[in-house]
Design an enzyme around this catalytic site. Structure first.
Site, PDB file in Angstrom:
ATOM      1  N   GLU A  27      18.542 -32.734 -68.123  1.00 41.75           N
ATOM      2  CA  GLU A  27      19.931 -32.704 -67.661  1.00 41.75           C
ATOM      3  C   GLU A  27      20.711 -33.866 -68.265  1.00 41.75           C
ATOM      4  O   GLU A  27      20.124 -34.907 -68.621  1.00 41.75           O
ATOM      5  CB  GLU A  27      19.937 -32.807 -66.124  1.00 41.75           C
ATOM      6  CG  GLU A  27      21.330 -32.784 -65.514  1.00 41.75           C
ATOM      7  CD  GLU A  27      21.315 -32.545 -63.999  1.00 41.75           C
ATOM      8  OE1 GLU A  27      20.233 -32.587 -63.390  1.00 41.75           O
ATOM      9  OE2 GLU A  27      22.407 -32.306 -63.447  1.00 41.75           O
ATOM     10  N   ASN A 174      23.798 -23.250 -60.613  1.00 40.35           N
ATOM     11  CA  ASN A 174      22.728 -24.110 -60.080  1.00 40.35           C
ATOM     12  C   ASN A 174      23.107 -24.561 -58.676  1.00 40.35           C
ATOM     13  O   ASN A 174      24.250 -24.979 -58.435  1.00 40.35           O
ATOM     14  CB  ASN A 174      22.570 -25.345 -60.980  1.00 40.35           C
ATOM     15  CG  ASN A 174      21.648 -26.387 -60.360  1.00 40.35           C
ATOM     16  OD1 ASN A 174      20.438 -26.193 -60.316  1.00 40.35           O
ATOM     17  ND2 ASN A 174      22.220 -27.484 -59.865  1.00 40.35           N
ATOM     18  N   GLU A 175      22.177 -24.480 -57.775  1.00 40.60           N
ATOM     19  CA  GLU A 175      22.389 -24.939 -56.395  1.00 40.60           C
ATOM     20  C   GLU A 175      23.800 -24.594 -55.901  1.00 40.60           C
ATOM     21  O   GLU A 175      24.581 -25.486 -55.506  1.00 40.60           O
ATOM     22  CB  GLU A 175      22.097 -26.452 -56.266  1.00 40.60           C
ATOM     23  CG  GLU A 175      20.647 -26.779 -56.599  1.00 40.60           C
ATOM     24  CD  GLU A 175      20.192 -28.184 -56.220  1.00 40.60           C
ATOM     25  OE1 GLU A 175      21.020 -29.023 -55.842  1.00 40.60           O
ATOM     26  OE2 GLU A 175      18.967 -28.429 -56.295  1.00 40.60           O
ATOM     27  N   GLU A 306      13.176 -26.535 -60.391  1.00 38.50           N
ATOM     28  CA  GLU A 306      13.240 -27.984 -60.188  1.00 38.50           C
ATOM     29  C   GLU A 306      12.152 -28.352 -59.197  1.00 38.50           C
ATOM     30  O   GLU A 306      12.158 -27.871 -58.052  1.00 38.50           O
ATOM     31  CB  GLU A 306      14.611 -28.423 -59.648  1.00 38.50           C
ATOM     32  CG  GLU A 306      15.696 -28.336 -60.695  1.00 38.50           C
ATOM     33  CD  GLU A 306      17.030 -28.910 -60.251  1.00 38.50           C
ATOM     34  OE1 GLU A 306      17.039 -29.826 -59.396  1.00 38.50           O
ATOM     35  OE2 GLU A 306      18.059 -28.444 -60.768  1.00 38.50           O
ATOM     36  N   GLN A 355      12.364 -34.561 -64.225  1.00 37.63           N
ATOM     37  CA  GLN A 355      12.865 -34.045 -65.482  1.00 37.63           C
ATOM     38  C   GLN A 355      12.023 -34.646 -66.607  1.00 37.63           C
ATOM     39  O   GLN A 355      11.306 -35.613 -66.374  1.00 37.63           O
ATOM     40  CB  GLN A 355      14.326 -34.394 -65.646  1.00 37.63           C
ATOM     41  CG  GLN A 355      15.208 -33.787 -64.546  1.00 37.63           C
ATOM     42  CD  GLN A 355      16.712 -33.948 -64.809  1.00 37.63           C
ATOM     43  OE1 GLN A 355      17.131 -34.347 -65.870  1.00 37.63           O
ATOM     44  NE2 GLN A 355      17.508 -33.611 -63.781  1.00 37.63           N
TER      45      GLN A 355
HETATM   46  O1  AHR Z   1      17.249 -33.065 -60.779  1.00 32.62           O
HETATM   47  C1  AHR Z   1      18.283 -33.766 -60.189  1.00 32.62           C
HETATM   48  C2  AHR Z   1      19.216 -32.888 -59.378  1.00 32.62           C
HETATM   49  O2  AHR Z   1      18.542 -32.380 -58.271  1.00 32.62           O
HETATM   50  C3  AHR Z   1      19.745 -31.657 -60.063  1.00 32.62           C
HETATM   51  O3  AHR Z   1      20.856 -31.925 -60.856  1.00 32.62           O
HETATM   52  C4  AHR Z   1      20.125 -30.790 -58.917  1.00 32.62           C
HETATM   53  O4  AHR Z   1      20.056 -29.423 -59.240  1.00 32.62           O
HETATM   54  C5  AHR Z   1      19.149 -31.194 -57.827  1.00 32.62           C
HETATM   55  O5  AHR Z   1      19.777 -31.419 -56.628  1.00 32.62           O
END
Ligand code: AHR
Length: 509
Positions: A27, A174-175, A306, A355
């Site tokens: 990211e 995302n989310e 994730e 990540q």
């Molecule tokens: O990985 C860090 C963050 O965690 C991501 O950007 C988000 O999708 C999650 O809340």
């Protein structure tokens, strides 16, 4: 000493373990992209087009199957057109989620695709639903994947790329329940259908469209998405709108406000971490059970895009950059996750650790000012386990007394294990989660003759051991002695808090 027996039928094959369970996530957050993957063309650190070559080399050794980008939360404020064309002309923006820093958009679509090509990884592009438009997402798909003459294909060519790319994986936001737009499940389910409709398959490129799913155990969210697919009706229709649903789950030993230190933890925090990590089993089973009601033939994939540990940031670093150290405890969180993933291989088709570089549970930690790079204990788990990628799973039945540890009323498996077979080679993974005691495990191997066995172990004496420049191999795999294979039985002694893999050569099956 506690001895457990692991019964494995080498000729009773389970579902295939998709290589995509070993997926990654990068990211625009902290030093993951800038300073991690990407140092810019003018850097003294060896690079190709700004992409750090030692990072690429280390990751290539993991056979990383896919890379998710550009977020995360960042994906829902990313406007891809700002990241193409001459770098000096690219508009800037503020990365409001992560550190409130300025983003210069120097790492954009072409740079990401070049990175995937260098890594040999499939791109998983996550589109913007939260602050984007259907047209913006649709244009991005066209830009990336359309051959022939079209406005977006022409624009791509003007920016130096003649041929379209192959993009198999496409995320629709995302989310959306949080940073991706604060939507209800019902609202997002409709949006996901609408966006997915306009993410077209151009030419030979077939998108695997991925709807953004639940947090943790929000089974209601999964159910709304499954209803939106109208699966019972569309089981016979290969053109269903999206092909997979995600969920996110992080291992946080404490509370969100005080998550706990990455390196300074006691026995209680160690075991709390393991219990939290083990919970992913219950969550995958829960989401799968909901999906089974609507899709008993398991055509829709479940993706955990994730996962990983989330601790308090390294003292003295920007709280918005999520930089944390990585110890043997992280390695065991990873190995435990993989065993659980393998056990759900029929429904779970992909997983992405959060990540890859310099953020949360990273494989690699870099320092762009010194050029240093270290491989974390988690990296070594990915490397030692890579033989499971695309192999066929084998059930492991662990038998014996003291097979569980009681932690504050919860039951933690003392040893976690999984196995797979690929042709005439089998791989068995074993994690001794007991903090202070070794465990003997006797592999009781049935169904095929074992001609050779070798093992490796990751076993520092301190569970908080980690790798730093100058001591980059404090946690690294070494050979583990294995006894002779007698009548299909083989015993290994697992040191406390250790991870081992046993490779078996089998007679032709
Ligand atoms: O990985 C860090 C963050 O965690 C991501 O950007 C988000 O999708 C999650 O809340």
């Amino acid at each position: 000493m506690t001895t457990l027996r692991a019964v494995i039928d080498l000729d009773v094959e389970g579902p295939q373990i998709s290589k995509h369970l070993y997926g990654h996530f990068a990211e625009h957050l902290g030093r993951c992209i800038y300073g991690g993957f990407y140092v810019g063309e003018d850097s003294e650190i060896p690079n190709e087009g700004g992409i750090r070559l030692d990072v690429v080399e280390a990751l290539r050794a993991l056979n990383i199957p896919n890379l998710r980008w550009p977020g995360g939360c960042f994906a829902d404020e990313y406007h891809w057109m700002d990241g193409i064309g001459p770098k000096e002309d690219r508009p800037r923006m503020v990365n409001t989620h992560w550190g409130d820093v300025e983003e210069n958009n120097h790492f954009g679509t072409h740079e990401f695709m070049a990175l995937c090509e260098l890594l040999g990884a499939d791109p998983y592009v996550n589109g913007n639903v939260g602050s984007g438009t259907v047209k913006e997402m649709s244009d991005w798909v066209e830009y990336l994947t359309r051959d022939g003459d079209s406005p977006m294909a022409r624009l791509r060519r003007e920016n130096g790329r003649e041929e379209p790319w192959n993009v198999p994986f496409w995320g629709i936001g995302n989310e959306p329940w949080g940073c991706g737009g604060s939507m209800s499940a019902e609202h997002y389910a409709e949006e996901a259908r609408r966006y997915a409709t306009y993410c077209r398959n151009h030419g030979d490129n077939t998108l695997y469209r991925i709807a953004a799913g639940a947090s943790n155990d929000d089974y209601h969210w999964t159910e709304q998405l499954m209803k939106a697919l109208n699966c019972l009706g569309c089981q016979h229709d290969p053109k269903n709108i999206f092909q997979a649903i995600t969920f996110h789950y992080y291992t946080v030993p404490g509370e969100w406000k005080e998550k706990g230190s990455a390196t300074d933890f006691d026995a209680d925090e160690y075991y709390a971490t393991m219990v939290k990590a083990q919970r992913v089993d219950e969550l995958i089973a829960g989401h799968s059970a909901v999906m089974d009601c609507y899709d008993p033939r398991k055509k829709v994939g479940l993706i955990l895009d994730e996962w990983g540990t989330w601790f308090d940031v390294e003292p003295g670093t920007n709280p918005g950059f999520l930089y944390q150290q990585n110890t043997m405890r992280d390695a065991l969180v990873a190995s435990l996750h993989f065993d659980i993933f393998h056990g759900h291989a029929e429904r779970l088709v992909m997983a992405n650790i959060a990540q890859t570089v310099n953020v949360l549970q990273a494989m690699i930690l870099t320092d762009e000012s010194t050029g240093d790079l270290v491989l974390t204990p988690t990296y070594h788990v990915f490397e030692m386990n890579k033989g499971h990628q695309d192999a066929t799973s084998l059930a492991v039945h662990l038998l014996g007394e003291d097979g569980e540890i009681e932690v504050d009323g919860a039951r933690l498996r003392r040893v976690s294990s999984s196995a797979s077979v690929s042709g005439d080679t089998a791989l068995v993974s074993l994690s001794n989660l007991h903090l202070t005691e070794p465990t003997d495990v006797t592999l009781d191997l049935r169904g095929r003759a074992v001609t050779e066995a070798a093992a490796r172990v990751l076993a520092p004496s301190d569970p908080a051991a980690h790798n730093v420049p100058g001591q980059a191999s404090a946690v690294s795999p070494r050979e583990l002695e294995v006894g002779p294979v007698v009548d299909g039985h083989l015993t290994v002694t697992l040191p406390p808090h250790s991870f081992a893999t046993v490779s078996l050569e089998l007679s032709a099956g």
